[in-house]
Motif scaffolding. Structure first.
Motif, mmCIF file in Angstrom:
data_model
loop_
_atom_site.group_PDB
_atom_site.id
_atom_site.type_symbol
_atom_site.label_atom_id
_atom_site.label_comp_id
_atom_site.label_asym_id
_atom_site.label_seq_id
_atom_site.Cartn_x
_atom_site.Cartn_y
_atom_site.Cartn_z
ATOM 1 N N GLN A 28 46.131 -3.372 -8.568
ATOM 2 C CA GLN A 28 44.942 -4.208 -8.656
ATOM 3 C C GLN A 28 45.401 -5.627 -8.919
ATOM 4 O O GLN A 28 46.276 -5.866 -9.751
ATOM 5 N N THR A 29 44.822 -6.569 -8.195
ATOM 6 C CA THR A 29 45.160 -7.964 -8.428
ATOM 7 C C THR A 29 44.345 -8.482 -9.609
ATOM 8 O O THR A 29 43.239 -8.023 -9.864
ATOM 9 N N THR A 30 44.935 -9.429 -10.325
ATOM 10 C CA THR A 30 44.193 -10.100 -11.394
ATOM 11 C C THR A 30 43.899 -11.539 -11.012
ATOM 12 O O THR A 30 43.045 -12.174 -11.612
ATOM 13 N N GLY A 31 44.616 -12.039 -10.010
ATOM 14 C CA GLY A 31 44.393 -13.397 -9.542
ATOM 15 C C GLY A 31 45.392 -13.767 -8.469
ATOM 16 O O GLY A 31 46.273 -12.975 -8.119
ATOM 17 N N PHE A 32 45.236 -14.989 -7.951
ATOM 18 C CA PHE A 32 46.125 -15.445 -6.885
ATOM 19 C C PHE A 32 46.276 -16.955 -6.917
ATOM 20 O O PHE A 32 45.486 -17.682 -7.525
ATOM 21 N N SER A 107 56.612 -9.276 -0.253
ATOM 22 C CA SER A 107 57.517 -8.859 -1.317
ATOM 23 C C SER A 107 56.740 -8.497 -2.570
ATOM 24 O O SER A 107 55.772 -9.170 -2.923
ATOM 25 N N ILE A 108 57.187 -7.433 -3.217
ATOM 26 C CA ILE A 108 56.687 -7.094 -4.541
ATOM 27 C C ILE A 108 57.804 -7.454 -5.504
ATOM 28 O O ILE A 108 58.927 -6.948 -5.394
ATOM 29 N N ILE A 109 57.488 -8.362 -6.426
ATOM 30 C CA ILE A 109 58.497 -8.904 -7.333
ATOM 31 C C ILE A 109 58.124 -8.567 -8.767
ATOM 32 O O ILE A 109 56.987 -8.796 -9.190
ATOM 33 N N LYS A 113 61.977 -11.370 -17.017
ATOM 34 C CA LYS A 113 61.929 -12.211 -18.216
ATOM 35 C C LYS A 113 60.514 -12.665 -18.555
ATOM 36 O O LYS A 113 60.319 -13.508 -19.413
ATOM 37 N N GLN A 114 59.535 -12.109 -17.847
ATOM 38 C CA GLN A 114 58.135 -12.436 -18.104
ATOM 39 C C GLN A 114 57.354 -11.154 -18.412
ATOM 40 O O GLN A 114 56.242 -10.946 -17.919
ATOM 41 N N GLY A 115 57.963 -10.285 -19.214
ATOM 42 C CA GLY A 115 57.300 -9.043 -19.597
ATOM 43 C C GLY A 115 57.105 -8.077 -18.440
ATOM 44 O O GLY A 115 56.149 -7.307 -18.433
ATOM 45 N N ASN A 116 57.989 -8.130 -17.450
ATOM 46 C CA ASN A 116 57.911 -7.286 -16.248
ATOM 47 C C ASN A 116 56.616 -7.502 -15.467
ATOM 48 O O ASN A 116 56.073 -6.580 -14.855
ATOM 49 N N ARG A 117 56.144 -8.741 -15.471
ATOM 50 C CA ARG A 117 54.951 -9.102 -14.695
ATOM 51 C C ARG A 117 55.245 -8.876 -13.217
ATOM 52 O O ARG A 117 56.315 -9.217 -12.726
ATOM 53 N N LYS A 118 54.278 -8.289 -12.497
ATOM 54 C CA LYS A 118 54.455 -8.004 -11.070
ATOM 55 C C LYS A 118 53.643 -8.988 -10.237
ATOM 56 O O LYS A 118 52.524 -9.357 -10.601
ATOM 57 N N GLN A 119 54.239 -9.382 -9.109
ATOM 58 C CA GLN A 119 53.560 -10.257 -8.168
ATOM 59 C C GLN A 119 53.770 -9.737 -6.752
ATOM 60 O O GLN A 119 54.798 -9.141 -6.444
ATOM 61 N N LEU A 120 52.781 -9.997 -5.921
ATOM 62 C CA LEU A 120 52.837 -9.656 -4.504
ATOM 63 C C LEU A 120 52.796 -10.964 -3.734
ATOM 64 O O LEU A 120 51.847 -11.739 -3.868
ATOM 65 N N TYR A 121 53.851 -11.246 -2.969
ATOM 66 C CA TYR A 121 53.917 -12.458 -2.166
ATOM 67 C C TYR A 121 53.721 -12.106 -0.699
ATOM 68 O O TYR A 121 54.402 -11.235 -0.174
ATOM 69 N N ASN A 123 54.066 -13.970 2.776
ATOM 70 C CA ASN A 123 54.602 -15.178 3.392
ATOM 71 C C ASN A 123 54.099 -15.315 4.818
ATOM 72 O O ASN A 123 54.576 -14.635 5.723
ATOM 73 N N HIS A 124 53.113 -16.190 4.996
ATOM 74 C CA HIS A 124 52.627 -16.553 6.324
ATOM 75 C C HIS A 124 53.525 -17.671 6.846
ATOM 76 O O HIS A 124 54.337 -18.230 6.098
ATOM 77 N N LYS A 125 53.357 -18.022 8.092
ATOM 78 C CA LYS A 125 54.152 -19.098 8.676
ATOM 79 C C LYS A 125 53.894 -20.423 7.961
ATOM 80 O O LYS A 125 54.833 -21.163 7.674
ATOM 81 N N ASP A 126 52.646 -20.718 7.644
ATOM 82 C CA ASP A 126 52.291 -22.008 7.055
ATOM 83 C C ASP A 126 51.708 -21.910 5.652
ATOM 84 O O ASP A 126 51.229 -22.914 5.111
ATOM 85 N N ALA A 127 51.708 -20.726 5.065
ATOM 86 C CA ALA A 127 51.145 -20.566 3.727
ATOM 87 C C ALA A 127 51.763 -19.346 3.052
ATOM 88 O O ALA A 127 52.207 -18.413 3.713
ATOM 89 N N ILE A 128 51.774 -19.397 1.730
ATOM 90 C CA ILE A 128 52.211 -18.256 0.930
ATOM 91 C C ILE A 128 51.100 -17.955 -0.067
ATOM 92 O O ILE A 128 50.605 -18.857 -0.750
ATOM 93 N N ILE A 129 50.710 -16.694 -0.134
ATOM 94 C CA ILE A 129 49.733 -16.253 -1.130
ATOM 95 C C ILE A 129 50.488 -15.402 -2.138
ATOM 96 O O ILE A 129 51.205 -14.469 -1.751
ATOM 97 N N ALA A 130 50.348 -15.727 -3.415
ATOM 98 C CA ALA A 130 50.970 -14.966 -4.482
ATOM 99 C C ALA A 130 49.878 -14.346 -5.337
ATOM 100 O O ALA A 130 49.068 -15.066 -5.944
#
Length: 137
Positions: A28-32, A107-109, A113-121, A123-130
């Motif tokens: 579940q996402t919490t934000g972007f 990518s799932i990252i 060092k941030q409490g095992n925080r997970k992010q989903l990146y 990568n579009h050609k002209d934009a990145i959504i995290a």
């Protein structure tokens, strides 16, 4: 009769192996936040973090990633890239494409060092959504 019993055992083992080899992970996402390239091809600053509660599914059985936003985002996993691991991050990259055949690196990252925080990146050609994500059970 023994032949039929052996066939059933083999089919069960094959079924279990097939089931065990692929999994479905739900997040579940919490934000972007978003970063875009300008007309000179330079990446801009990240936008302000915006809250968003979306479900994301990583389905290794069907080789796809789905983001259930207002418009469903479906990405076919073309290749499972090699996991990258260092002292700061654990990265699981996927080469993907959308319904139009456009390539994406997703990518799932895990930020160690941030409490095992997970992010989903994404990568579009002209934009990145995290997206910041949490595991769903």
């Amino acid at each position: 009769m023994k032949y039929l019993k052996n066939i059933c055992i083999i089919l069960c083992l094959v079924g279990i192996t097939q089931y065990a080899s692929g999994q479905v992970y739900k997040f579940q996402t919490t934000g972007f936040t978003v970063s875009e390239k300008n007309e000179k091809g330079v990446w801009g600053k990240w936008s302000d973090f915006q809250e968003a509660s979306l479900v994301v599914t990583l389905d290794t059985n069907k080789n796809r990633i789905i983001i259930y936003s207002q418009e469903i985002q479906l990405y076919e996993i073309v290749n499972y890239e090699e996991k990258q691991d260092n002292e700061n991050d654990e990265i699981f990259p996927f080469s993907c494409r959308n319904d139009d055949g456009e390539p994406f690196l997703i990518s799932i990252i895990t930020r160690k060092k941030q409490g095992n925080r997970k992010q989903l990146y994404i990568n579009h050609k002209d934009a990145i959504i995290a997206y910041t994500i949490i595991n769903l059970k």
